[in-house]
Design a protein around this motif. Structure first.
Motif, PDB file in Angstrom:
ATOM      1  N   PHE A 151       0.843  -1.192   0.000  1.00  0.00           N
ATOM      2  CA  PHE A 151       0.000   0.000   0.000  1.00  0.00           C
ATOM      3  C   PHE A 151       0.877   1.241   0.000  1.00  0.00           C
ATOM      4  CE2 PHE A 151      -2.563   3.383   1.707  1.00  0.00           C
ATOM      5  CZ  PHE A 151      -3.834   3.129   1.217  1.00  0.00           C
TER       6      PHE A 151
ATOM      7  N   VAL B  80      -0.389  -3.601  -5.979  1.00  0.00           N
ATOM      8  CA  VAL B  80      -0.107  -2.374  -5.251  1.00  0.00           C
ATOM      9  C   VAL B  80      -1.370  -1.539  -5.195  1.00  0.00           C
ATOM     10  CG1 VAL B  80       1.307  -0.305  -5.143  1.00  0.00           C
ATOM     11  CG2 VAL B  80       2.242  -2.382  -6.145  1.00  0.00           C
ATOM     12  N   VAL B  81      -1.703  -1.120  -4.002  1.00  0.00           N
ATOM     13  CA  VAL B  81      -2.889  -0.283  -3.833  1.00  0.00           C
ATOM     14  C   VAL B  81      -2.416   1.072  -3.353  1.00  0.00           C
ATOM     15  CG1 VAL B  81      -5.063   0.006  -2.582  1.00  0.00           C
ATOM     16  CG2 VAL B  81      -4.242  -2.298  -3.150  1.00  0.00           C
ATOM     17  N   ASN B  82      -2.949   2.121  -3.907  1.00  0.00           N
ATOM     18  CA  ASN B  82      -2.676   3.394  -3.256  1.00  0.00           C
ATOM     19  C   ASN B  82      -3.954   4.097  -2.850  1.00  0.00           C
ATOM     20  OD1 ASN B  82      -3.279   4.381  -5.842  1.00  0.00           O
ATOM     21  ND2 ASN B  82      -1.132   4.392  -6.361  1.00  0.00           N
ATOM     22  N   GLY B  83      -3.775   5.023  -1.940  1.00  0.00           N
ATOM     23  CA  GLY B  83      -4.914   5.702  -1.349  1.00  0.00           C
ATOM     24  C   GLY B  83      -4.414   6.457  -0.121  1.00  0.00           C
ATOM     25  N   THR B  84      -5.174   6.396   0.951  1.00  0.00           N
ATOM     26  CA  THR B  84      -4.787   7.120   2.155  1.00  0.00           C
ATOM     27  C   THR B  84      -4.603   6.130   3.300  1.00  0.00           C
ATOM     28  OG1 THR B  84      -6.271   8.850   1.397  1.00  0.00           O
ATOM     29  CG2 THR B  84      -5.391   9.085   3.604  1.00  0.00           C
ATOM     30  N   CYS B  85      -3.500   6.267   4.004  1.00  0.00           N
ATOM     31  CA  CYS B  85      -3.253   5.336   5.098  1.00  0.00           C
ATOM     32  C   CYS B  85      -3.824   5.865   6.404  1.00  0.00           C
ATOM     33  CB  CYS B  85      -1.753   5.074   5.246  1.00  0.00           C
ATOM     34  SG  CYS B  85      -0.827   6.434   5.973  1.00  0.00           S
ATOM     35  N   GLY B  86      -3.851   5.028   7.413  1.00  0.00           N
ATOM     36  CA  GLY B  86      -4.446   5.383   8.690  1.00  0.00           C
ATOM     37  C   GLY B  86      -3.826   6.631   9.308  1.00  0.00           C
TER      38      GLY B  86
ATOM     39  N   VAL C 258      -8.878  -6.032 -11.946  1.00  0.00           N
ATOM     40  CA  VAL C 258      -8.157  -6.147 -10.690  1.00  0.00           C
ATOM     41  C   VAL C 258      -9.178  -6.408  -9.593  1.00  0.00           C
ATOM     42  CG1 VAL C 258      -6.756  -4.914  -9.003  1.00  0.00           C
ATOM     43  CG2 VAL C 258      -6.332  -4.593 -11.445  1.00  0.00           C
ATOM     44  N   PRO C 259      -9.019  -7.512  -8.873  1.00  0.00           N
ATOM     45  CA  PRO C 259      -9.998  -7.838  -7.826  1.00  0.00           C
ATOM     46  C   PRO C 259      -9.885  -6.879  -6.649  1.00  0.00           C
ATOM     47  CG  PRO C 259      -8.159  -9.381  -7.779  1.00  0.00           C
ATOM     48  CD  PRO C 259      -7.939  -8.504  -8.971  1.00  0.00           C
TER      49      PRO C 259
ATOM     50  N   VAL D 186      -9.639  -6.047  -2.744  1.00  0.00           N
ATOM     51  CA  VAL D 186      -9.106  -6.733  -1.575  1.00  0.00           C
ATOM     52  C   VAL D 186      -9.574  -5.999  -0.332  1.00  0.00           C
ATOM     53  CG1 VAL D 186      -7.050  -7.713  -2.645  1.00  0.00           C
ATOM     54  CG2 VAL D 186      -6.966  -5.402  -1.721  1.00  0.00           C
ATOM     55  N   ARG D 187      -9.646  -6.735   0.741  1.00  0.00           N
ATOM     56  CA  ARG D 187     -10.063  -6.141   2.001  1.00  0.00           C
ATOM     57  C   ARG D 187      -8.823  -5.654   2.719  1.00  0.00           C
ATOM     58  NH1 ARG D 187     -14.330  -6.519   5.385  1.00  0.00           N
ATOM     59  NH2 ARG D 187     -15.418  -7.869   3.916  1.00  0.00           N
ATOM     60  N   LEU D 188      -8.766  -4.363   2.969  1.00  0.00           N
ATOM     61  CA  LEU D 188      -7.583  -3.800   3.602  1.00  0.00           C
ATOM     62  C   LEU D 188      -7.780  -3.681   5.108  1.00  0.00           C
ATOM     63  CD1 LEU D 188      -6.828  -0.920   1.078  1.00  0.00           C
ATOM     64  CD2 LEU D 188      -5.904  -3.229   1.114  1.00  0.00           C
TER      65      LEU D 188
ATOM     66  N   GLY E 265      -8.296   1.484   8.572  1.00  0.00           N
ATOM     67  CA  GLY E 265      -7.524   2.712   8.452  1.00  0.00           C
ATOM     68  C   GLY E 265      -7.064   2.997   7.035  1.00  0.00           C
ATOM     69  N   PHE E 266      -6.907   1.963   6.257  1.00  0.00           N
ATOM     70  CA  PHE E 266      -6.439   2.160   4.889  1.00  0.00           C
ATOM     71  C   PHE E 266      -7.616   2.382   3.952  1.00  0.00           C
ATOM     72  CE2 PHE E 266      -3.023  -0.274   6.848  1.00  0.00           C
ATOM     73  CZ  PHE E 266      -1.904   0.399   6.408  1.00  0.00           C
ATOM     74  N   VAL E 267      -7.566   3.476   3.236  1.00  0.00           N
ATOM     75  CA  VAL E 267      -8.628   3.769   2.293  1.00  0.00           C
ATOM     76  C   VAL E 267      -8.072   3.687   0.872  1.00  0.00           C
ATOM     77  CG1 VAL E 267     -10.304   5.478   1.528  1.00  0.00           C
ATOM     78  CG2 VAL E 267      -9.680   5.327   3.946  1.00  0.00           C
ATOM     79  N   PRO E 268      -8.517   2.700   0.135  1.00  0.00           N
ATOM     80  CA  PRO E 268      -7.975   2.490  -1.203  1.00  0.00           C
ATOM     81  C   PRO E 268      -8.557   3.491  -2.202  1.00  0.00           C
ATOM     82  CG  PRO E 268      -9.705   0.920  -0.791  1.00  0.00           C
ATOM     83  CD  PRO E 268      -9.562   1.716   0.473  1.00  0.00           C
ATOM     84  N   LYS E 269      -7.749   3.878  -3.167  1.00  0.00           N
ATOM     85  CA  LYS E 269      -8.249   4.728  -4.225  1.00  0.00           C
ATOM     86  C   LYS E 269      -8.057   4.038  -5.581  1.00  0.00           C
ATOM     87  CE  LYS E 269      -7.360   9.135  -3.974  1.00  0.00           C
ATOM     88  NZ  LYS E 269      -6.507  10.351  -4.019  1.00  0.00           N
ATOM     89  N   HIS E 270      -6.937   3.355  -5.676  1.00  0.00           N
ATOM     90  CA  HIS E 270      -6.631   2.725  -6.958  1.00  0.00           C
ATOM     91  C   HIS E 270      -5.774   1.500  -6.700  1.00  0.00           C
ATOM     92  CE1 HIS E 270      -6.005   2.607 -11.261  1.00  0.00           C
ATOM     93  NE2 HIS E 270      -4.726   2.410 -11.056  1.00  0.00           N
ATOM     94  N   ALA E 271      -5.948   0.489  -7.518  1.00  0.00           N
ATOM     95  CA  ALA E 271      -5.143  -0.716  -7.339  1.00  0.00           C
ATOM     96  C   ALA E 271      -4.562  -1.155  -8.670  1.00  0.00           C
ATOM     97  CB  ALA E 271      -6.002  -1.831  -6.748  1.00  0.00           C
ATOM     98  N   GLU E 272      -3.355  -1.629  -8.615  1.00  0.00           N
ATOM     99  CA  GLU E 272      -2.703  -2.135  -9.811  1.00  0.00           C
ATOM    100  C   GLU E 272      -2.285  -3.566  -9.561  1.00  0.00           C
ATOM    101  OE1 GLU E 272      -1.901  -0.906 -12.765  1.00  0.00           O
ATOM    102  OE2 GLU E 272      -2.270   1.248 -12.578  1.00  0.00           O
TER     103      GLU E 272
END
Lengths: 140, 140
Positions: free
Chosen positions: A95, A128-134, B111-112, B114-116, B119-126
């Motif tokens: 992440f 790889v996931v991006n976004g906002t972390c805790g 892209v499937p 995933v459960r993070l 606290g982690f908020v996903p925006k995009h996944a590769e």
DNA sequence: GTAACTGCAAAATATTTGCATCCTT
DNA sequence: AAGGATGCAAATATTTTGCAGTTAC
């Protein structure tokens, strides 16, 4: 947690100052490091070339692995699980926070399998996931 | 399939020789291209700098997107779906063949999710898979 | 005609290689 | 002592920037 020296010993690498410094940094850091980060942290003075060579050695031994990125950067993270040389078992999701730019290994989150079209034989998958972390989202 | 000129026009880019050449190349190629590939193909002569700038422009407009890689390379692929500037809808898996090193966009394979961890908020996944592609495995 | 694009030159970065010296075992 | 690791210098490679000339609309 294993000590720096033990890890080096297990991988049949001689225990040198540079390797100890760099490996310690990885053990202290809960995320990924780029070449530049390492140089900056170790400003004490390790030659830039030594850093290149050390990282390369660590990757070959499977002590660290690199994480795919969309820009041209290479970032490295410690292999938490027991990776043998050339055989990484680090199939977890990474992440990258868009705000603080830290990379976290989500060791508990495994890369899901996907069904590929006929003819494609998968060997390894990275996610790889991006976004906002805790940390960057106190309201969460 | 849209024509080169139409795509450029839709993105409010002036139609120049360099852009037409590079975009044509992407339309002809069913995979990803690195800067080096493009320079090589267009040996006819486009300045190296122009290639850099054109790729950058195309990425900004969402005409192409880049694919994460584990080494330090940057590879680009055409956005098949309708990407708006800055908003790519290309959530498909990419496949890199270990043998021929070609990259394929598996447009049908999404892209499937995933459960993070909390606290982690996903925006995009590769997701990138490597292994062996159909062309390199005639026995398949 | 004007704004935008391109090519050239050059600067700034990043990475690799060779070799002599020093350190680890 | 021997082999490997490091630092330095320098060669390569990659990417960015500035500017003048050219092209698209």
């Amino acid at each position: 947690m294993e000590s720096v020296s033990e890890i080096l010993k297990q991988n049949r690498l001689s225990i040198t100052e540079g390797r100890r410094k760099i490996l310690s940094l990885f053990l202290q850091t809960d995320g990924a490091l780029a070449h530049a980060d390492i140089e900056q942290e170790l400003q004490a003075g390790l030659d830039r070339v030594t850093v290149y060579r050390t990282l390369q050695t660590f990757v070959e031994k499977g002590i660290i692995h690199n994480i795919p990125t969309t820009d041209n950067s290479i970032i490295y993270a410690l292999c938490k699980d027991h990776c043998e040389a050339g055989h990484h078992h680090d199939n977890h999701v990474h992440f990258i926070c868009d705000t603080c730019h830290k990379t976290t290994c989500l060791s508990e989150v495994l890369v899901p399998d996907v069904r590929l079209p006929i003819g494609f034989v998968p060997k390894h998958a990275e996610m790889v996931v991006n976004g906002t972390c805790g940390d960057c989202r106190p309201s969460a």
